[in-house]
Design an enzyme around this catalytic site. Structure first.
Site, PDB file in Angstrom:
ATOM      1  N   LEU A  49      -9.756  -7.618 -12.964  1.00 25.61           N
ATOM      2  CA  LEU A  49     -10.970  -7.265 -12.735  1.00 25.61           C
ATOM      3  C   LEU A  49     -11.855  -7.761 -13.534  1.00 25.61           C
ATOM      4  O   LEU A  49     -11.969  -7.994 -14.960  1.00 25.61           O
ATOM      5  CB  LEU A  49     -11.284  -5.818 -12.827  1.00 25.61           C
ATOM      6  CG  LEU A  49     -10.534  -4.992 -11.478  1.00 25.61           C
ATOM      7  CD1 LEU A  49     -10.436  -3.515 -11.679  1.00 25.61           C
ATOM      8  CD2 LEU A  49     -11.282  -5.131 -10.179  1.00 25.61           C
ATOM      9  N   ASN A  74      -4.485   2.019 -13.504  1.00 20.78           N
ATOM     10  CA  ASN A  74      -3.694   1.028 -12.752  1.00 20.78           C
ATOM     11  C   ASN A  74      -2.134   1.409 -13.083  1.00 20.78           C
ATOM     12  O   ASN A  74      -1.889   1.851 -14.045  1.00 20.78           O
ATOM     13  CB  ASN A  74      -3.756  -0.315 -13.621  1.00 20.78           C
ATOM     14  CG  ASN A  74      -2.744  -1.341 -12.920  1.00 20.78           C
ATOM     15  OD1 ASN A  74      -2.868  -1.421 -11.760  1.00 20.78           O
ATOM     16  ND2 ASN A  74      -1.952  -1.994 -13.903  1.00 20.78           N
ATOM     17  N   GLY A 111       0.572  -1.201  -0.118  1.00 19.78           N
ATOM     18  CA  GLY A 111       0.041   0.065  -0.010  1.00 19.78           C
ATOM     19  C   GLY A 111       0.714   1.478   0.139  1.00 19.78           C
ATOM     20  O   GLY A 111       0.355   2.416   0.421  1.00 19.78           O
ATOM     21  N   THR A 112       2.147   1.319  -0.492  1.00 23.13           N
ATOM     22  CA  THR A 112       2.753   2.579  -0.487  1.00 23.13           C
ATOM     23  C   THR A 112       2.221   3.685  -1.389  1.00 23.13           C
ATOM     24  O   THR A 112       2.398   4.753  -1.545  1.00 23.13           O
ATOM     25  CB  THR A 112       4.302   2.275  -0.695  1.00 23.13           C
ATOM     26  OG1 THR A 112       4.490   1.815  -1.927  1.00 23.13           O
ATOM     27  CG2 THR A 112       5.011   1.610   0.505  1.00 23.13           C
ATOM     28  N   ASN A 113       1.704   3.006  -2.662  1.00 27.96           N
ATOM     29  CA  ASN A 113       1.173   3.887  -3.673  1.00 27.96           C
ATOM     30  C   ASN A 113      -0.231   4.514  -3.110  1.00 27.96           C
ATOM     31  O   ASN A 113      -0.315   5.668  -3.394  1.00 27.96           O
ATOM     32  CB  ASN A 113       0.683   3.203  -4.948  1.00 27.96           C
ATOM     33  CG  ASN A 113       2.282   2.994  -5.863  1.00 27.96           C
ATOM     34  OD1 ASN A 113       2.513   3.949  -6.406  1.00 27.96           O
ATOM     35  ND2 ASN A 113       2.784   1.806  -5.811  1.00 27.96           N
ATOM     36  N   HIS A 119       1.859   0.429 -13.095  1.00 31.95           N
ATOM     37  CA  HIS A 119       2.531  -1.073 -13.596  1.00 31.95           C
ATOM     38  C   HIS A 119       3.982  -0.513 -13.360  1.00 31.95           C
ATOM     39  O   HIS A 119       4.306   0.699 -13.758  1.00 31.95           O
ATOM     40  CB  HIS A 119       2.159  -1.291 -15.056  1.00 31.95           C
ATOM     41  CG  HIS A 119       2.876  -2.784 -15.180  1.00 31.95           C
ATOM     42  ND1 HIS A 119       2.623  -3.689 -14.626  1.00 31.95           N
ATOM     43  CD2 HIS A 119       4.016  -2.821 -15.820  1.00 31.95           C
ATOM     44  CE1 HIS A 119       3.336  -4.940 -15.012  1.00 31.95           C
ATOM     45  NE2 HIS A 119       4.378  -4.274 -15.848  1.00 31.95           N
TER      46      HIS A 119
HETATM   47  C1  GAR Z   1       3.784  -1.489  -7.113  1.00 20.28           C
HETATM   48  O1  GAR Z   1       5.189  -1.634  -7.335  1.00 20.28           O
HETATM   49  C2  GAR Z   1       3.100  -1.549  -8.361  1.00 20.28           C
HETATM   50  O2  GAR Z   1       3.703  -0.747  -9.719  1.00 20.28           O
HETATM   51  C3  GAR Z   1       2.809  -3.040  -8.795  1.00 20.28           C
HETATM   52  O3  GAR Z   1       2.695  -3.435  -7.348  1.00 20.28           O
HETATM   53  C4  GAR Z   1       3.545  -2.601  -6.404  1.00 20.28           C
HETATM   54  C5  GAR Z   1       2.843  -2.264  -5.339  1.00 20.28           C
HETATM   55  O4  GAR Z   1       3.341  -1.722  -4.310  1.00 20.28           O
HETATM   56  N1  GAR Z   1       1.960  -3.259  -9.497  1.00 20.28           N
HETATM   57  C6  GAR Z   1       2.068  -4.037 -10.208  1.00 20.28           C
HETATM   58  O5  GAR Z   1       2.947  -4.964 -10.549  1.00 20.28           O
HETATM   59  C7  GAR Z   1       0.671  -4.439 -11.385  1.00 20.28           C
HETATM   60  N2  GAR Z   1       1.028  -5.263 -12.418  1.00 20.28           N
HETATM   61  P1  GAR Z   1       2.570  -0.818  -3.156  1.00 20.28           P
HETATM   62  O6  GAR Z   1       1.258  -2.143  -2.405  1.00 20.28           O
HETATM   63  O7  GAR Z   1       3.363  -0.559  -2.128  1.00 20.28           O
HETATM   64  O8  GAR Z   1       1.839   0.017  -3.828  1.00 20.28           O
END
Ligand code: GAR
Length: 200
Positions: free
Chosen positions: A94, A109, A13-15, A111
């Site tokens: 989804l 989303n 969940g940092t994003n 990526h």
């Molecule tokens: C992030 O690096 C995001 O870009 C990736 O999962 C991580 C989640 O980090 N998403 C994908 O790879 C989508 N295909 P977070 O939970 O700390 O935000």
């Protein structure tokens, strides 16, 4: 108008945190009205709780099918009044019913690579960085894109940022460099989406 957005998460969940912080500081005129996870008990839900944001876990254990799970998730987002959905580290594809219930609400989303390269089904998190390193790519990056039913990592690009791959990088060093850029890119993408939606 403070724009109501929902965030879908699966783990750390940092994003999500970057979005919550940008809302709190006024960097974006938005408010997170619901955080939904496909896993119970993940750190991202703790972040939502700490920020006082309504949240819930919608698991296939509980709802049995992907359609029922994502349908229930969509119902919660509609009830919360979400007008933009941000997948931020969400690792399910989804189901079409999600888009039907949220007709007219854009879904985006993030990526951790330069799509259309190193994307597609199963490409999530560290697997993406490992593939970039295995291919000896000189650069990676971040892509925020629209999400449409039955496609993976193929929607229109909203924001894309380049990140160098350095000599001697491993998954940990590369993912950390990319993640710092993700936190800026996701906020910029939300800003662009709400500006576009506000005039359309
Ligand atoms: C992030 O690096 C995001 O870009 C990736 O999962 C991580 C989640 O980090 N998403 C994908 O790879 C989508 N295909 P977070 O939970 O700390 O935000």
């Amino acid at each position: 108008m403070t724009y109501p957005i929902a965030v879908l998460v699966s783990g750390r969940g940092t994003n999500l945190q970057a979005i919550l912080d940008a809302c709190a500081s006024g960097a974006i005129d938005a408010s997170v009205v619901f955080v939904a996870s496909n896993r119970a008990g993940v750190p991202a839900l703790v972040r939502a709780d700490r920020a006082g944001v309504p949240h819930g876990a919608f698991t296939t254990d509980e709802y049995k099918t992907r359609a029922a799970t994502h349908g229930a998730m969509a119902d919660a987002l509609v009830a919360a009044g979400a007008r933009l959905v941000v997948c931020a580290g969400f690792d399910h594809i989804l189901a079409p019913v999600f888009f039907v219930k949220l007709a007219g609400v854009p879904v985006i989303n993030i990526h951790p690579a330069l799509l259309p390269f190193f994307g597609g089904k199963g490409m999530h998190g560290d697997k993406v960085h490992a593939a970039v390193l295995a291919a000896k790519a000189k650069e990676s990056g971040v892509t925020v894109h629209r999400v449409h039913p039955d496609t993976v990592d193929l929607g229109e690009v909203v924001v894309q940022r380049r990140v160098p791959v350095n000599e001697g990088d491993d998954v940990a060093t590369l993912s950390a460099r990319v993640l710092a850029v993700e936190h800026e890119a996701i906020v910029e993408a939300v800003r662009r989406c709400i500006a576009k939606e506000a005039v359309s």
